[in-house]
Design an enzyme around this catalytic site. Structure first.
Site, PDB file in Angstrom:
ATOM      1  N   HIS A  98     -20.797  40.659 -11.576  1.00 35.67           N
ATOM      2  CA  HIS A  98     -20.312  42.011 -12.246  1.00 35.67           C
ATOM      3  C   HIS A  98     -18.787  41.652 -12.848  1.00 35.67           C
ATOM      4  O   HIS A  98     -18.744  42.501 -13.915  1.00 35.67           O
ATOM      5  CB  HIS A  98     -19.937  42.948 -11.505  1.00 35.67           C
ATOM      6  CG  HIS A  98     -21.195  43.218 -10.259  1.00 35.67           C
ATOM      7  ND1 HIS A  98     -22.332  43.652 -11.052  1.00 35.67           N
ATOM      8  CD2 HIS A  98     -21.406  43.307  -9.101  1.00 35.67           C
ATOM      9  CE1 HIS A  98     -23.344  43.862  -9.886  1.00 35.67           C
ATOM     10  NE2 HIS A  98     -22.800  43.486  -8.638  1.00 35.67           N
ATOM     11  N   HIS A 144      -9.569  41.920 -10.403  1.00 37.64           N
ATOM     12  CA  HIS A 144     -10.699  41.784 -11.128  1.00 37.64           C
ATOM     13  C   HIS A 144     -10.340  42.232 -12.599  1.00 37.64           C
ATOM     14  O   HIS A 144      -9.502  43.158 -12.909  1.00 37.64           O
ATOM     15  CB  HIS A 144     -11.987  42.042 -10.620  1.00 37.64           C
ATOM     16  CG  HIS A 144     -12.239  43.520 -10.484  1.00 37.64           C
ATOM     17  ND1 HIS A 144     -11.729  44.356  -9.286  1.00 37.64           N
ATOM     18  CD2 HIS A 144     -12.447  44.420 -11.062  1.00 37.64           C
ATOM     19  CE1 HIS A 144     -11.935  45.613  -9.176  1.00 37.64           C
ATOM     20  NE2 HIS A 144     -12.361  45.874 -10.453  1.00 37.64           N
ATOM     21  N   HIS A 191     -12.467  44.247 -16.235  1.00 38.62           N
ATOM     22  CA  HIS A 191     -13.562  44.859 -17.119  1.00 38.62           C
ATOM     23  C   HIS A 191     -13.259  44.744 -18.682  1.00 38.62           C
ATOM     24  O   HIS A 191     -12.113  44.678 -19.110  1.00 38.62           O
ATOM     25  CB  HIS A 191     -13.639  46.228 -16.697  1.00 38.62           C
ATOM     26  CG  HIS A 191     -13.656  46.612 -15.317  1.00 38.62           C
ATOM     27  ND1 HIS A 191     -14.770  46.870 -14.660  1.00 38.62           N
ATOM     28  CD2 HIS A 191     -12.553  46.807 -14.458  1.00 38.62           C
ATOM     29  CE1 HIS A 191     -14.598  47.273 -13.311  1.00 38.62           C
ATOM     30  NE2 HIS A 191     -13.569  46.934 -13.209  1.00 38.62           N
ATOM     31  N   THR A 235     -15.124  52.517  -9.330  1.00 42.66           N
ATOM     32  CA  THR A 235     -15.701  52.405 -10.669  1.00 42.66           C
ATOM     33  C   THR A 235     -17.135  51.740 -10.707  1.00 42.66           C
ATOM     34  O   THR A 235     -17.953  51.800 -11.742  1.00 42.66           O
ATOM     35  CB  THR A 235     -15.004  51.843 -11.806  1.00 42.66           C
ATOM     36  OG1 THR A 235     -14.820  50.687 -11.698  1.00 42.66           O
ATOM     37  CG2 THR A 235     -13.568  52.750 -12.002  1.00 42.66           C
ATOM     38  N   THR A 236     -17.563  51.521  -9.437  1.00 43.12           N
ATOM     39  CA  THR A 236     -18.853  50.765  -9.311  1.00 43.12           C
ATOM     40  C   THR A 236     -19.545  51.279  -7.929  1.00 43.12           C
ATOM     41  O   THR A 236     -18.827  52.012  -7.208  1.00 43.12           O
ATOM     42  CB  THR A 236     -18.828  49.265  -9.074  1.00 43.12           C
ATOM     43  OG1 THR A 236     -18.150  48.998  -7.765  1.00 43.12           O
ATOM     44  CG2 THR A 236     -18.046  48.732 -10.020  1.00 43.12           C
TER      45      THR A 236
HETATM   46  C1  SG4 Z   1     -15.756  45.009  -9.146  1.00 43.07           C
HETATM   47  O1  SG4 Z   1     -17.223  44.933  -9.046  1.00 43.07           O
HETATM   48  C2  SG4 Z   1     -15.248  44.359  -7.858  1.00 43.07           C
HETATM   49  O2  SG4 Z   1     -15.975  42.873  -7.993  1.00 43.07           O
HETATM   50  C3  SG4 Z   1     -15.672  44.972  -6.686  1.00 43.07           C
HETATM   51  O3  SG4 Z   1     -14.946  44.021  -5.596  1.00 43.07           O
HETATM   52  C4  SG4 Z   1     -14.785  46.288  -6.391  1.00 43.07           C
HETATM   53  O4  SG4 Z   1     -15.239  46.962  -5.334  1.00 43.07           O
HETATM   54  C5  SG4 Z   1     -15.642  47.126  -7.651  1.00 43.07           C
HETATM   55  O5  SG4 Z   1     -15.505  46.435  -8.983  1.00 43.07           O
HETATM   56  C6  SG4 Z   1     -14.899  48.337  -7.637  1.00 43.07           C
HETATM   57  O6  SG4 Z   1     -13.563  48.458  -7.682  1.00 43.07           O
HETATM   58  O7  SG4 Z   1     -11.622  48.795  -8.699  1.00 43.07           O
HETATM   59  N1  SG4 Z   1     -13.276  48.920 -10.264  1.00 43.07           N
HETATM   60  S1  SG4 Z   1     -12.793  49.197  -8.971  1.00 43.07           S
HETATM   61  O8  SG4 Z   1     -13.009  50.500  -8.626  1.00 43.07           O
HETATM   62  O9  SG4 Z   1     -13.179  46.727  -4.660  1.00 43.07           O
HETATM   63  C7  SG4 Z   1     -14.335  47.007  -4.370  1.00 43.07           C
HETATM   64  C8  SG4 Z   1     -15.865  43.488  -4.677  1.00 43.07           C
HETATM   65  O10 SG4 Z   1     -17.220  43.619  -4.727  1.00 43.07           O
HETATM   66  C9  SG4 Z   1     -14.897  47.912  -3.085  1.00 43.07           C
HETATM   67  C10 SG4 Z   1     -15.452  42.952  -3.430  1.00 43.07           C
HETATM   68 ZN    ZN Z   2     -12.555  47.679 -11.461  1.00 42.65          ZN
END
Ligand code: SG4
Ligand code: ZN
Length: 261
Positions: free
Chosen positions: A65, A94, A96, A199-200
């Site tokens: 992702h 991470h 986007h 956001t996921t």
């Molecule tokens: C990304 O997919 C990360 O890889 C996820 O981390 C993360 O979920 C998700 O985004 C949502 O995070 O800051 N965009 S966000 O709202 O941190 C979490 C993992 O899958 C739970 C570890």
């Molecule tokens: Zn994010």
């Protein structure tokens, strides 16, 4: 590496609500932050600890992702102040991004998007782990940093770029050394604040969002490395990992605070 959700579902990110009821609720993220509607409120300064230590336990991975850096080091980086209640532990960061410079960020600022957005995910030390924290109001604190494209390489971002050749396929984490403090905008006490969600999927409404208006610069060469070197797999098809951002959600009368010193 399989996952129950994708940015490539036929209905796009809107389809997430068919499997995850929370993705349909009223305090979702991201949102368009309208500066003139934000309420002035001076929050105390942030306090970051161990953000700059070389991340000895840190691992970077293409999780299908996004590209994500897990901060397993001890002592763990922590965040407090900034109007947060107590201390939060940083777990991972991470990104986007889009397929062109015209879009890619999740949050918007006054109707404008940015080519990339970084998220640093923290959970409250009131809870034993992130899975429990994401079921609690204010259980998570995410710092959101916009990036803009220039001609100059951002030397601090090279820690990510250098690793991309070994991250082509999802899975396969590898060591990484980044200075998190130097990836932040210079003045990290000017920010917007609101309550929202992941956001996921599972779109949990447990996030205290901090969005920095001041974008960090990276070069077009660097962002093009991100846009071309990583693969994701959906429905048996391998495609380049781009446009991994969720669409804008309604603000629904939520208060957006502006803390500008
Ligand atoms: C990304 O997919 C990360 O890889 C996820 O981390 C993360 O979920 C998700 O985004 C949502 O995070 O800051 N965009 S966000 O709202 O941190 C979490 C993992 O899958 C739970 C570890
Ligand atoms: Zn994010």
């Amino acid at each position: 590496l399989t996952s129950s959700w994708s940015y490539l579902e036929p209905g796009g990110t809107i389809d997430w609500s068919s499997k995850n009821n929370t993705c349909d609720e009223t305090f979702q993220s991201p949102i368009d932050i309208i500066t003139s509607e934000a309420i002035d409120k001076r929050f105390p300064p942030f306090h970051m600890e161990h953000y700059s230590t070389t991340a000895d336990g840190a691992r970077i991975v293409n999780n299908g992702h996004t590209v994500e850096v897990h901060l397993n080091q001890s002592p763990a980086p922590t965040l407090s102040g900034g109007g947060l209640d107590g201390i939060y532990t940083a777990v991972q960061f991470h990104f986007h991004w889009g397929s062109s410079d015209n879009y890619g960020s999740e949050h918007f600022l006054d109707g404008n998007s940015f080519p990339m957005e970084m998220h640093i995910v923290h959970y409250s030390q009131k809870y034993p782990n992130i899975s429990e924290a994401l079921t609690k109001k204010n259980g998570l604190a995410v710092l959101a940093i916009f990036f803009e494209v220039t001609n100059c390489n951002n030397t601090e971002f090279q820690c990510i770029i250098k690793k991309l050749p070994s991250l082509r396929n999802p899975g396969f984490p590898t060591r990484v050394y980044c200075n998190l403090l130097k990836l932040l905008p210079k003045n990290f006490d000017d920010f917007f604040r609101y309550s929202g969600s992941l956001t996921t999927p599972p779109c949990s409404e447990s996030v205290v969002w901090t969005v920095y208006p001041k974008a960090v610069k990276i070069s077009s060469w660097q962002i093009n490395q991100l846009r071309t070197q990583l693969i994701r797999i959906y429905d048996g098809d391998r495609t380049v990992l781009v446009n991994n951002f969720r669409g804008l959600q309604s603000r629904n009368n939520r208060r957006i605070y502006k803390s500008i010193i």
